[in-house]
Design a protein around this motif. Sequence first.
Motif, mmCIF file in Angstrom:
data_model
loop_
_atom_site.group_PDB
_atom_site.id
_atom_site.type_symbol
_atom_site.label_atom_id
_atom_site.label_comp_id
_atom_site.label_asym_id
_atom_site.label_seq_id
_atom_site.Cartn_x
_atom_site.Cartn_y
_atom_site.Cartn_z
ATOM 1 N N SER A 1 14.003 -7.473 8.696
ATOM 2 C CA SER A 1 13.030 -8.836 8.423
ATOM 3 C C SER A 1 13.123 -9.148 7.134
ATOM 4 O O SER A 1 13.724 -8.460 6.336
ATOM 5 C CB SER A 1 11.566 -8.040 8.569
ATOM 6 O OG SER A 1 11.663 -7.057 7.680
ATOM 7 N N GLU B 1 4.265 -1.666 -1.446
ATOM 8 C CA GLU B 1 3.328 -1.000 -0.597
ATOM 9 C C GLU B 1 2.896 -1.326 0.756
ATOM 10 O O GLU B 1 2.724 -0.746 1.669
ATOM 11 C CB GLU B 1 1.919 -1.303 -1.590
ATOM 12 C CG GLU B 1 0.733 -0.583 -1.025
ATOM 13 C CD GLU B 1 -0.417 -0.749 -1.833
ATOM 14 O OE1 GLU B 1 -1.593 -0.486 -1.330
ATOM 15 O OE2 GLU B 1 -0.536 -1.690 -2.646
ATOM 16 N N GLU B 2 3.177 -2.831 1.086
ATOM 17 C CA GLU B 2 2.985 -3.387 2.510
ATOM 18 C C GLU B 2 3.948 -2.664 3.199
ATOM 19 O O GLU B 2 3.799 -2.063 4.351
ATOM 20 C CB GLU B 2 3.292 -4.925 2.352
ATOM 21 C CG GLU B 2 1.765 -5.676 1.774
ATOM 22 C CD GLU B 2 2.130 -7.063 2.018
ATOM 23 O OE1 GLU B 2 3.292 -7.567 2.176
ATOM 24 O OE2 GLU B 2 0.819 -7.547 2.179
ATOM 25 N N TYR B 3 5.414 -2.365 2.804
ATOM 26 C CA TYR B 3 6.603 -1.905 3.571
ATOM 27 C C TYR B 3 6.217 -0.499 3.949
ATOM 28 O O TYR B 3 6.256 -0.060 4.989
ATOM 29 C CB TYR B 3 7.672 -2.322 2.998
ATOM 30 C CG TYR B 3 8.276 -3.428 3.173
ATOM 31 C CD1 TYR B 3 8.224 -4.303 4.428
ATOM 32 C CD2 TYR B 3 8.750 -4.345 1.858
ATOM 33 C CE1 TYR B 3 8.768 -5.572 4.567
ATOM 34 C CE2 TYR B 3 9.394 -5.591 2.010
ATOM 35 C CZ TYR B 3 9.297 -6.177 3.350
ATOM 36 O OH TYR B 3 9.962 -7.416 3.425
ATOM 37 N N THR B 4 6.010 0.206 2.769
ATOM 38 C CA THR B 4 5.872 1.846 2.881
ATOM 39 C C THR B 4 4.430 2.098 3.592
ATOM 40 O O THR B 4 4.299 3.420 4.213
ATOM 41 C CB THR B 4 5.730 2.333 1.738
ATOM 42 O OG1 THR B 4 4.704 1.711 0.697
ATOM 43 C CG2 THR B 4 7.089 2.244 0.865
ATOM 44 N N SER B 5 3.475 1.355 3.618
ATOM 45 C CA SER B 5 2.179 1.657 4.520
ATOM 46 C C SER B 5 2.260 1.577 5.936
ATOM 47 O O SER B 5 1.565 2.106 6.641
ATOM 48 C CB SER B 5 1.212 0.779 4.055
ATOM 49 O OG SER B 5 1.267 -0.561 4.379
ATOM 50 N N SER B 6 3.636 0.893 6.511
ATOM 51 C CA SER B 6 3.526 0.566 7.871
ATOM 52 C C SER B 6 4.870 1.218 8.408
ATOM 53 O O SER B 6 4.930 1.535 9.676
ATOM 54 C CB SER B 6 3.827 -0.822 8.177
ATOM 55 O OG SER B 6 4.764 -1.374 7.627
ATOM 56 N N GLN B 7 5.701 1.882 7.594
ATOM 57 C CA GLN B 7 6.919 2.284 7.941
ATOM 58 C C GLN B 7 7.526 3.403 6.930
ATOM 59 O O GLN B 7 7.337 3.360 5.844
ATOM 60 C CB GLN B 7 8.164 1.275 8.485
ATOM 61 C CG GLN B 7 8.195 0.246 7.341
ATOM 62 C CD GLN B 7 8.754 -0.918 8.090
ATOM 63 O OE1 GLN B 7 9.627 -0.990 8.767
ATOM 64 N NE2 GLN B 7 8.243 -2.070 7.612
ATOM 65 N N GLN B 8 8.485 4.215 7.651
ATOM 66 C CA GLN B 8 9.103 5.314 6.597
ATOM 67 C C GLN B 8 10.223 4.527 5.969
ATOM 68 O O GLN B 8 11.116 3.998 6.631
ATOM 69 C CB GLN B 8 9.642 6.366 7.496
ATOM 70 C CG GLN B 8 10.132 7.523 6.649
ATOM 71 C CD GLN B 8 9.233 8.166 5.956
ATOM 72 O OE1 GLN B 8 7.996 8.409 6.339
ATOM 73 N NE2 GLN B 8 9.722 8.638 4.752
#
Length: 300
Positions: free
Chosen positions: A27, A50-57
């Motif tokens: 993405s 933060e947006e990326y790390t909150s939804s995936q490893q």
Amino acid sequence: MKKYIVFDVGGTNVKHGIILEDYTILSKNTYPTQCSNLEFFLADMLHVIEEYTSSQQISGIAISLPGYINPQTGYSEQAGSITALDNQNLKELLEAKVALRVEIENDGNCAALAEKLNGNAVDCTDFICMTIGTGIGGGIFVNNQILHGTSFRGGEFGFMITQGGQGIKSIMHRNASTSSLIHAYKQLIGMEMEETISGEQVFFEAITNPDVQALIDSWLKSLSYGIFNLAVTLNPQKLLIGGGISVRENLINHLMDHLEEIPFWHEFKIPIEICKHKNDAGMIGAFYHFKRTSEVQAVC
């Protein structure tokens, strides 16, 4: 397969995305660059992380950044138009906030690394990558290695003088970048400098406006002078052009027309091609640098 965050920081926008270990970009998105305020610049980048790390490893962060960048430490003595990062270490600033390893490399070098990895320079040991955008940057491969220079200033083509006697407009940043073309167009038609217009719109206007076409011809001539100087200095196997402007049809043909007008070009002529990865080159190259750094650290 592990996932990584990649950033390609430009003077106008910051491109970002998620990339896999096999260099597949899952993405990508952009946001406007906060060039002059460090607090705002960091806040925007940390928000994306933060947006990326909150939804995936996420396993790490790779960044392409303009300017004089020490790729071992992450320190930027000068970061191009991103003045907020002058004399700053973005790697340390981010690693103090997030529990992820961060690696940073110059944007022009990232573009060259991407093309060497799996682009249009895979089989080259000596080539040049020139990136055209807000400014002019680039990467130089000599004997299969990136040429960083003794103070990490290798590939700063934007400071090459191609229009002598024109003051600050003598250098490529001010006469051959996309932003310089847009600036000249605004002056020509009396547009306010604060108004937004794309390079694509300038080229479209040139179809019916001979004055705008003359402006583009002057811009292409400046670009051709820079390419000629690099060709006669380094004699590479080829020169690749990247940046948003590289997607334009017939760009290479128009550049070659101007190069053919330069005396001695026939003696030093080299292939001129478009970067395979175009606007993704910075992100792919940044991650290639991240992986190469990981391999060196593993050996040590």
